[in-house]
Scaffold this motif. Sequence first.
Motif: not given
Length: 291
Positions: A102, A106, A111, A113, A141, A145
Amino acid sequence: LNARAAEPYVRLYDHAADPHRPERLSLMGDLKIAIEQDALELAYQPKLEPRTGRVVGAEALVRWTHPRRGFVPPDSFIPLAEETGAIRHLTRWGLRRALRQSAAWAAAGHDLRMSVNLSVRDLGDASLPDRIDALLAETGLKADRLMLEITESAIMGEPEAAIVLLRRLADRGVELSIDDFGVGQSSFAYLRRLPVREIKIDRSFVKALDETAQDQAIVHSIIKLGHSLGYKVTAEGVENGASLNLLAEMGCDLAQGYYIARPLMPGAFADFLASHAAGGIPWQATLREAH
Ligand code: C2E
Ligand code: MG
Ligand code: MG
Ligand code: MG
């Protein structure tokens, strides 16, 4: 709703009666080694907002290629890992891997979740919130998220422990999703004591949505119920464009399924995001036609 469950919910496993017990024990030994050697993989299935066509998240799903047996599906080793307790190691490994992925997305400007599945045995792991704090700090993070998916049945198996642990996680801002909604023994008495953010409609109601009036009635009711309780509603197992359009019309917040994308390895997921950004995905045309 129970009668509609396509698969048995809790797989009871009788050690004494199992003729394959040695085989299962060796499989569990191999799983332990695979976790230690970081030989498992995570596939990521996109989560799509049907009304806008935006990809807003992904669910991490474990993949195990056994050195001799080849691909072993999670439905066959997760229940065994739950029995032996190895699931806690798998969950910790999965959280670390998923949050690092993740953070990489990013950094590339995506972006998304990240949803990670928890098992009933994880609900007794009091060290989980601290581990998640450490991983969030390491990856930079924000807690919101991360979304944790847990089935109704898991919660109802250990309701008091579930409430304590899941509230501790929610206090940090981590989001909670109720997986496979509609096929477990749901108890609203417990659900209302949990900081639920999302419910995921079980795929048994979704897979033939376009051709089954009864499924449409059930799905529409769950969406309205979820919204009136303040939950986001995700449909899992969307297998065709007609069903995706119906979900958009019914106001379903998010959709997942083979029609949108299969669970993808990281490289394929990046390709998917790129062709999505370029408008080159067939369901994008379907969604445009619907409006
Ligand atoms: P789940 O969390 O409900 O995940 C959804 C399952 O449906 C996944 O199967 C996914 O590949 C499959 N699926 C997605 N879209 C479609 C579709 O359109 N049609 C059909 N027929 N299937 C679809 P998968 O990856 O085999 O995982 C099965 C279950 O194993 C998961 O159900 C979850 O309960 C468990 N699982 C998978 N990975 C993990 C993990 O890392 N940790 C834990 N605790 N459980 C996991
Ligand atoms: Mg799930
Ligand atoms: Mg599910
Ligand atoms: Mg499931």
